[in-house]
Design a protein around this motif. Structure first.
Motif, PDB file in Angstrom:
ATOM      1  N   TYR A   1      49.181  73.837  83.278  1.00 53.65           N
ATOM      2  CA  TYR A   1      48.569  74.538  84.405  1.00 53.65           C
ATOM      3  C   TYR A   1      47.651  75.685  83.979  1.00 53.65           C
ATOM      4  O   TYR A   1      47.090  76.369  84.831  1.00 53.65           O
ATOM      5  N   GLU A   2      47.526  75.888  82.668  1.00 51.46           N
ATOM      6  CA  GLU A   2      46.648  76.914  82.107  1.00 51.46           C
ATOM      7  C   GLU A   2      46.921  78.290  82.712  1.00 51.46           C
ATOM      8  O   GLU A   2      46.006  79.029  83.078  1.00 51.46           O
ATOM      9  N   ASP A   3      48.212  78.645  82.806  1.00 51.33           N
ATOM     10  CA  ASP A   3      48.609  79.938  83.356  1.00 51.33           C
ATOM     11  C   ASP A   3      48.187  81.065  82.417  1.00 51.33           C
ATOM     12  O   ASP A   3      48.311  80.941  81.192  1.00 51.33           O
ATOM     13  N   VAL A   4      47.707  82.159  83.011  1.00 46.64           N
ATOM     14  CA  VAL A   4      47.318  83.336  82.239  1.00 46.64           C
ATOM     15  C   VAL A   4      47.949  84.567  82.870  1.00 46.64           C
ATOM     16  O   VAL A   4      48.323  84.555  84.040  1.00 46.64           O
ATOM     17  N   THR A   5      48.046  85.638  82.085  1.00 44.65           N
ATOM     18  CA  THR A   5      48.587  86.881  82.623  1.00 44.65           C
ATOM     19  C   THR A   5      47.592  87.464  83.622  1.00 44.65           C
ATOM     20  O   THR A   5      46.394  87.165  83.583  1.00 44.65           O
ATOM     21  N   GLU A   6      48.106  88.307  84.477  1.00 48.54           N
ATOM     22  CA  GLU A   6      47.298  88.786  85.603  1.00 48.54           C
ATOM     23  C   GLU A   6      46.127  89.665  85.185  1.00 48.54           C
ATOM     24  O   GLU A   6      45.008  89.476  85.650  1.00 48.54           O
ATOM     25  N   GLY A   7      46.367  90.622  84.328  1.00 49.90           N
ATOM     26  CA  GLY A   7      45.317  91.591  84.001  1.00 49.90           C
ATOM     27  C   GLY A   7      44.433  91.178  82.844  1.00 49.90           C
ATOM     28  O   GLY A   7      43.215  91.112  82.957  1.00 49.90           O
ATOM     29  N   LEU A   8      45.036  90.915  81.721  1.00 47.92           N
ATOM     30  CA  LEU A   8      44.274  90.617  80.504  1.00 47.92           C
ATOM     31  C   LEU A   8      43.948  89.132  80.351  1.00 47.92           C
ATOM     32  O   LEU A   8      43.223  88.755  79.437  1.00 47.92           O
ATOM     33  N   GLU A   9      44.504  88.318  81.208  1.00 40.93           N
ATOM     34  CA  GLU A   9      44.293  86.867  81.203  1.00 40.93           C
ATOM     35  C   GLU A   9      44.627  86.229  79.854  1.00 40.93           C
ATOM     36  O   GLU A   9      43.914  85.365  79.353  1.00 40.93           O
ATOM     37  N   ILE A  10      45.749  86.662  79.284  1.00 37.78           N
ATOM     38  CA  ILE A  10      46.266  86.057  78.054  1.00 37.78           C
ATOM     39  C   ILE A  10      47.005  84.794  78.465  1.00 37.78           C
ATOM     40  O   ILE A  10      47.838  84.831  79.362  1.00 37.78           O
ATOM     41  N   PRO A  11      46.713  83.668  77.822  1.00 41.96           N
ATOM     42  CA  PRO A  11      47.422  82.435  78.190  1.00 41.96           C
ATOM     43  C   PRO A  11      48.928  82.570  77.943  1.00 41.96           C
ATOM     44  O   PRO A  11      49.358  82.946  76.850  1.00 41.96           O
ATOM     45  N   TYR A  12      49.710  82.283  78.965  1.00 43.34           N
ATOM     46  CA  TYR A  12      51.160  82.335  78.843  1.00 43.34           C
ATOM     47  C   TYR A  12      51.667  81.371  77.780  1.00 43.34           C
ATOM     48  O   TYR A  12      52.714  81.594  77.180  1.00 43.34           O
ATOM     49  N   PHE A  13      50.934  80.305  77.553  1.00 45.26           N
ATOM     50  CA  PHE A  13      51.364  79.315  76.573  1.00 45.26           C
ATOM     51  C   PHE A  13      51.604  79.956  75.205  1.00 45.26           C
ATOM     52  O   PHE A  13      52.589  79.635  74.531  1.00 45.26           O
ATOM     53  N   TYR A  14      50.726  80.863  74.794  1.00 46.79           N
ATOM     54  CA  TYR A  14      50.882  81.505  73.483  1.00 46.79           C
ATOM     55  C   TYR A  14      52.104  82.417  73.449  1.00 46.79           C
ATOM     56  O   TYR A  14      52.840  82.442  72.457  1.00 46.79           O
ATOM     57  N   ILE A  15      52.305  83.148  74.515  1.00 51.21           N
ATOM     58  CA  ILE A  15      53.451  84.062  74.584  1.00 51.21           C
ATOM     59  C   ILE A  15      54.752  83.267  74.577  1.00 51.21           C
ATOM     60  O   ILE A  15      55.674  83.553  73.798  1.00 51.21           O
ATOM     61  N   ILE A  16      54.834  82.245  75.422  1.00 50.90           N
ATOM     62  CA  ILE A  16      56.059  81.456  75.517  1.00 50.90           C
ATOM     63  C   ILE A  16      56.286  80.663  74.236  1.00 50.90           C
ATOM     64  O   ILE A  16      57.434  80.480  73.816  1.00 50.90           O
ATOM     65  N   SER A  17      55.214  80.228  73.597  1.00 53.44           N
ATOM     66  CA  SER A  17      55.373  79.518  72.320  1.00 53.44           C
ATOM     67  C   SER A  17      55.994  80.413  71.260  1.00 53.44           C
ATOM     68  O   SER A  17      56.811  79.955  70.445  1.00 53.44           O
ATOM     69  N   ALA A  18      55.622  81.692  71.250  1.00 51.58           N
ATOM     70  CA  ALA A  18      56.253  82.636  70.317  1.00 51.58           C
ATOM     71  C   ALA A  18      57.734  82.767  70.638  1.00 51.58           C
ATOM     72  O   ALA A  18      58.579  82.801  69.724  1.00 51.58           O
ATOM     73  N   LEU A  19      58.077  82.808  71.932  1.00 50.30           N
ATOM     74  CA  LEU A  19      59.484  82.882  72.324  1.00 50.30           C
ATOM     75  C   LEU A  19      60.232  81.624  71.895  1.00 50.30           C
ATOM     76  O   LEU A  19      61.374  81.700  71.445  1.00 50.30           O
ATOM     77  N   VAL A  20      59.592  80.467  72.032  1.00 49.03           N
ATOM     78  CA  VAL A  20      60.202  79.205  71.587  1.00 49.03           C
ATOM     79  C   VAL A  20      60.502  79.277  70.093  1.00 49.03           C
ATOM     80  O   VAL A  20      61.593  78.899  69.646  1.00 49.03           O
ATOM     81  N   LEU A  21      59.558  79.773  69.320  1.00 51.14           N
ATOM     82  CA  LEU A  21      59.761  79.901  67.875  1.00 51.14           C
ATOM     83  C   LEU A  21      60.934  80.824  67.566  1.00 51.14           C
ATOM     84  O   LEU A  21      61.808  80.492  66.757  1.00 51.14           O
ATOM     85  N   PHE A  22      60.985  81.981  68.228  1.00 48.61           N
ATOM     86  CA  PHE A  22      62.067  82.928  67.992  1.00 48.61           C
ATOM     87  C   PHE A  22      63.426  82.335  68.373  1.00 48.61           C
ATOM     88  O   PHE A  22      64.413  82.515  67.657  1.00 48.61           O
ATOM     89  N   VAL A  23      63.497  81.633  69.494  1.00 46.18           N
ATOM     90  CA  VAL A  23      64.775  81.061  69.929  1.00 46.18           C
ATOM     91  C   VAL A  23      65.171  79.892  69.023  1.00 46.18           C
ATOM     92  O   VAL A  23      66.355  79.716  68.719  1.00 46.18           O
ATOM     93  N   ALA A  24      64.201  79.118  68.535  1.00 44.35           N
ATOM     94  CA  ALA A  24      64.515  78.028  67.602  1.00 44.35           C
ATOM     95  C   ALA A  24      65.107  78.596  66.311  1.00 44.35           C
ATOM     96  O   ALA A  24      66.109  78.077  65.791  1.00 44.35           O
ATOM     97  N   VAL A  25      64.525  79.667  65.811  1.00 43.00           N
ATOM     98  CA  VAL A  25      65.066  80.317  64.613  1.00 43.00           C
ATOM     99  C   VAL A  25      66.438  80.912  64.924  1.00 43.00           C
ATOM    100  O   VAL A  25      67.355  80.859  64.101  1.00 43.00           O
ATOM    101  N   SER A  26      66.601  81.455  66.133  1.00 39.81           N
ATOM    102  CA  SER A  26      67.898  82.002  66.541  1.00 39.81           C
ATOM    103  C   SER A  26      68.967  80.921  66.578  1.00 39.81           C
ATOM    104  O   SER A  26      70.120  81.159  66.208  1.00 39.81           O
ATOM    105  N   LEU A  27      68.585  79.737  67.018  1.00 46.22           N
ATOM    106  CA  LEU A  27      69.523  78.615  67.048  1.00 46.22           C
ATOM    107  C   LEU A  27      69.970  78.249  65.639  1.00 46.22           C
ATOM    108  O   LEU A  27      71.163  78.061  65.385  1.00 46.22           O
ATOM    109  N   VAL A  28      69.025  78.195  64.721  1.00 50.33           N
ATOM    110  CA  VAL A  28      69.366  77.912  63.316  1.00 50.33           C
ATOM    111  C   VAL A  28      70.240  79.028  62.760  1.00 50.33           C
ATOM    112  O   VAL A  28      71.253  78.773  62.099  1.00 50.33           O
ATOM    113  N   ALA A  29      69.869  80.277  63.032  1.00 51.97           N
ATOM    114  CA  ALA A  29      70.646  81.411  62.523  1.00 51.97           C
ATOM    115  C   ALA A  29      72.032  81.455  63.144  1.00 51.97           C
ATOM    116  O   ALA A  29      72.998  81.852  62.491  1.00 51.97           O
TER     117      ALA A  29
END
Length: 161
Positions: free
Chosen positions: A117-145
């Motif tokens: 859906y190409e969602d972006v943040t309201e003010g700076l219009e940063i794509p949410y995909f990049y932010i959530i992808s970083a969270l996915v990476l952190f949680v994947a590493v957390s699962l391994v840890a």
């Protein structure tokens, strides 16, 4: 070998989280200075701070998962840990792993949706995909840890007795 990988990933999480925290503090200090001295705040500073706070918390999640030091509700803990400490450790490790895996799945679905859906943040219009992808990476590493809790047990969590 597994413990060395987990320690390395945890160290990276600590460094990344620390950098995000420092950036968040720097943005806040500069924003306050600019607002009160020049009456010109940094545009989007609140949004940047929110994003950095989220990233900091999820980077720290790696360390928390590694140590098994999550916040717990100790209603049944004293009884179960006295009755069967091994059962308590197993229930803790399994529920931690299942919960983290569920969180990972939810974030993967959110990343997929934000990409479609190409969602972006309201003010700076940063794509949410990049932010959530970083969270996915952190949680994947957390699962391994978090798997370390199965072999080493919990660190930094004492019974509520």
């Amino acid at each position: 070998m597994f413990d060395k990988v987990v320690d390395f990933l945890s160290r990276i999480g600590l460094i990344v989280g620390s950098v995000f925290l420092a950036l968040m503090m720097l943005i806040t200090v500069v924003d306050v200075f600019m607002r009160y001295v020049f009456s010109a705040p940094i545009s989007g500073s609140a949004e940047m701070t929110q994003i950095l706070l989220t990233l900091t918390v999820f980077a720290g999640f790696i360390l928390v998962s590694r140590d098994g030091s999550h916040v717990v509700v100790s209603i049944f803990e004293p009884v179960i840990s006295r009755f069967s400490p091994n059962l308590y450790r197993l229930v803790y490790a399994v529920s931690n792993t299942v919960g983290t895996a569920f969180l990972l799945w939810v974030l993967i679905m959110a990343a997929r949706d934000s990409y479609i859906y190409e969602d972006v943040t309201e003010g700076l219009e940063i794509p949410y995909f990049y932010i959530i992808s970083a969270l996915v990476l952190f949680v994947a590493v957390s699962l391994v840890a978090g798997i370390r809790v199965f072999t080493s047990g919990q660190m930094g969590h004492d019974s509520a007795d």
